[in-house]
Design a protein around this motif. Structure first.
Motif: not given
Lengths: 359, 225
Positions: B16, B20, B23-24, B178-180, B182-183, B200
């Motif tokens: 996950e 993330a 995605e970032t 998403g991304g960090l 959101n994580f 994160a």
């Protein structure tokens, strides 16, 4: 601007640069303006070194930038290399500019390029091929004595070396005219000499016409053929360096040349001189120093004693000159006769003591 | 504390976190690749069209200046929401990472414009004058004098912007991206698992440090100091 055009101008002996009634006014506010260059006319002949000297703020920087179109005149006409440039478009001006090199007080070297890159830049602008550029850069760096610094960056050079790179860069595209904008003002006296010798060589060996603006008498003395003295936007004196410097001037005000040469006693000097002599004070020009010497040698025959109270000699590109201030004592008749014979040897002026008297 | 991380379900959180992170990186890189050019152009316009500039033009200067001053102060979270109609028009969707990239391009382009302008005004006008005196055209001066002379500071400026963009990308979650960021919120904060949030945080810190080291190295090389 073709090469033939330039050659024609030279062959005809017509001036390379000609200013006619040029004025440049800057608006500084809604209703205020400053006239940096005020109705200036002069011309520069091919191969000449033309000096412009004056206090800072006299309009010299604007004047020199009018020559390559970095500044546009408000009125008047400027002819450079046979073209009237005052109304040329920026793109046409570029052709004229590529025939004019410029050297700056702060050197203005490209920090992002090394020495060879700086010198090669104008060649790139002028469309030289890579091989031609490399040859020319090498040749120029040898001319200015920096062949071993080709790979150095500007911050690794001393002030004098930077200016030599500046000169090499300005000479790169084989221009007809070199503009020197206070080229030695940021340098110490010994490097000043080095840079001035280089400019002189550029003039003598490459035949390049130079316009140099400066506030340093040294520059004018050592390289200029003719000089213009600028004050408040106007050229107040113009002529051969020797004539301008050696003639006693009497404008009733302290002129630039006078104050820079320090060849006449100031009011303070005078009050010090007056503490030990009451004689008549005259300033004699040493244009013909041998004859002046002979006359001084005959002082005793006139029944006059003299004391040298102020003075000095200066050397220009090809002659020397100076002013001597003498305190003459003796019978007023005899002193007058002595002054008359001095006048036969060169211009003589009474020293004004008005300011001193008021104190 | 070490035990907390030892007992963490790494089979779940590991992938996950990596996802993330990617995605970032993806959001930031795509947005930066676009906004760098827009920002550079706008910054050059601001610098060259100002009074006394190479292409002095009051109308262009004031227009760009006004735009920059208008877009730049809008808080990014509001900008994402405010741009949504435009995003939908342009990209066919108002949610997800693409929508966030779109908003990031707007925000960072105008930010970069200012940073470019600020770095260019520090160039010694003397070198520009020297190039003009040699007969160089204005375009040539922009590309062979102005940009190279400011290259070192520009690298640092762009590094600053990329780091600010990592910050922007953390808000992607609010429009379904998403991304960090959101994580950290979804997996950590909302599930009362601060140790996950800190994963994160650590990832962001490492990323920022690496970028800054890279930027400093690049600038040092260009500036030779």
């Amino acid at each position: 601007m073709s090469a033939e055009n330039t050659a024609d101008v030279r062959a005809g002996g017509a001036p390379l640069i000609e200013f006619r009634n040029v004025t440049r006014t800057f608006t500084t506010g809604k209703s205020s303006s400053v006239t940096a260059v005020d109705d200036v006319s002069f011309s520069v002949a091919p191969g000449e070194v033309y000096g412009v000297i004056g206090f800072s703020g006299a309009g010299k920087s604007t004047l020199i930038r009018l020559i390559n179109g970095l500044e546009r005149p408000t009125s008047g006409t400027i002819t450079v290399l046979g073209r009237e440039i005052s109304r040329l478009s920026e793109s046409k001006l570029r052709h004229v500019r590529s025939r004019i090199g410029m050297v700056f007080q702060q050197f203005n070297l490209f920090q992002s390029r090394n020495v060879a890159g700086n010198v090669a830049y104008p060649l790139k602008v002028a469309g030289w091929s890579k091989a031609e550029r490399e040859l020319r850069v090498q040749e120029l760096l040898e001319f200015v004595g920096l062949a071993d610094k080709a790979k150095a960056y500007p911050e690794q050079l001393s002030g004098g070396q930077k200016q030599r790179v500046g000169i090499a860069r300005a000479l790169a595209a084989k221009p007809d005219i070199l503009l020197a904008d206070e080229s030695t003002s940021a340098l110490d006296p010994s490097t000043t000499g080095e840079v001035l010798r280089l400019l002189r060589r550029a003039n003598e060996e490459l035949g390049i016409t130079i316009v140099a603006i400066t506030h340093e008498m040294e520059v004018i003395r050592s390289i200029a053929d003719r000089v213009a003295v600028m004050d408040k936007g106007k050229i107040v004196e113009e002529g051969h360096v020797y004539d301008i410097f050696s003639n006693p001037r009497d404008h009733g005000e302290i002129t630039f040349v006078g104050s820079a040469l320090k060849d006449r006693p100031t009011a303070e000097d005078l009050s010090r001189i007056r503490q030990h002599t009451s004689g008549r004070l005259v300033t004699v020009s040493l244009k013909d120093s041998a004859t002046v010497g002979a006359v001084l040698g005959s002082a005793a025959e006139h029944g006059v004693t003299f004391e040298i109270v102020h003075g000095g000699m200066n050397t220009t590109k090809n002659a020397s000159f100076g002013l001597l201030t003498l305190a003459l004592e003796g019978e007023s008749q005899a002193v007058q006769q002595f002054v008359d014979s001095l006048k036969a040897a060169g211009p003589v002026q009474e020293v004004r003591e008005g300011q001193e008297a008021q104190k | 504390m070490i035990d907390t991380y030892r007992n963490l379900d790494w089979d779940y959180y590991g992938p996950e976190l990596i996802d993330a992170l990617w995605e970032t990186i993806h959001m930031v890189m795509v947005a930066f690749a676009i906004s760098a050019w827009i920002g550079l152009t706008l910054g050059l316009l601001l610098y060259t069209t100002r009074a006394g500039g190479l292409l002095a033009n009051a109308a262009v200067f004031w227009t760009v200046n006004f735009l920059v001053n208008t877009i730049r102060p809008i808080p990014f979270i509001i900008l994402i929401a405010a741009l949504q109609p435009v995003t939908i028009q342009l990209l066919g969707t108002g949610i997800g990472n693409t929508a966030v990239i779109h908003a990031m391009v707007w925000a960072s382009s105008f930010g970069i414009a200012r940073i470019v302008e600020q770095n260019l005004v520090t160039i010694d006008p003397g070198v520009v004058e020297a190039a003009r005196a040699m007969g160089a055209s204005r375009l040539r001066i922009i590309f062979t004098v102005i940009l190279p002379e400011a290259f070192g500071p520009l690298i640092l400026g762009f590094t600053f912007v990329i780091i600010a963009m990592i910050d922007m990308s953390a808000l992607a979650g609010i429009v379904g991206g998403g991304g960090l960021g959101n994580f950290a919120i979804v997996e950590g904060y909302q599930r009362f698992r601060p140790e996950v949030t800190w994963l994160a945080v650590a990832a962001v810190i490492v990323m920022v440090h690496l970028l800054q080291i890279l930027g400093n190295l690049g600038a040092r090389k260009v500036l030779r100091r």
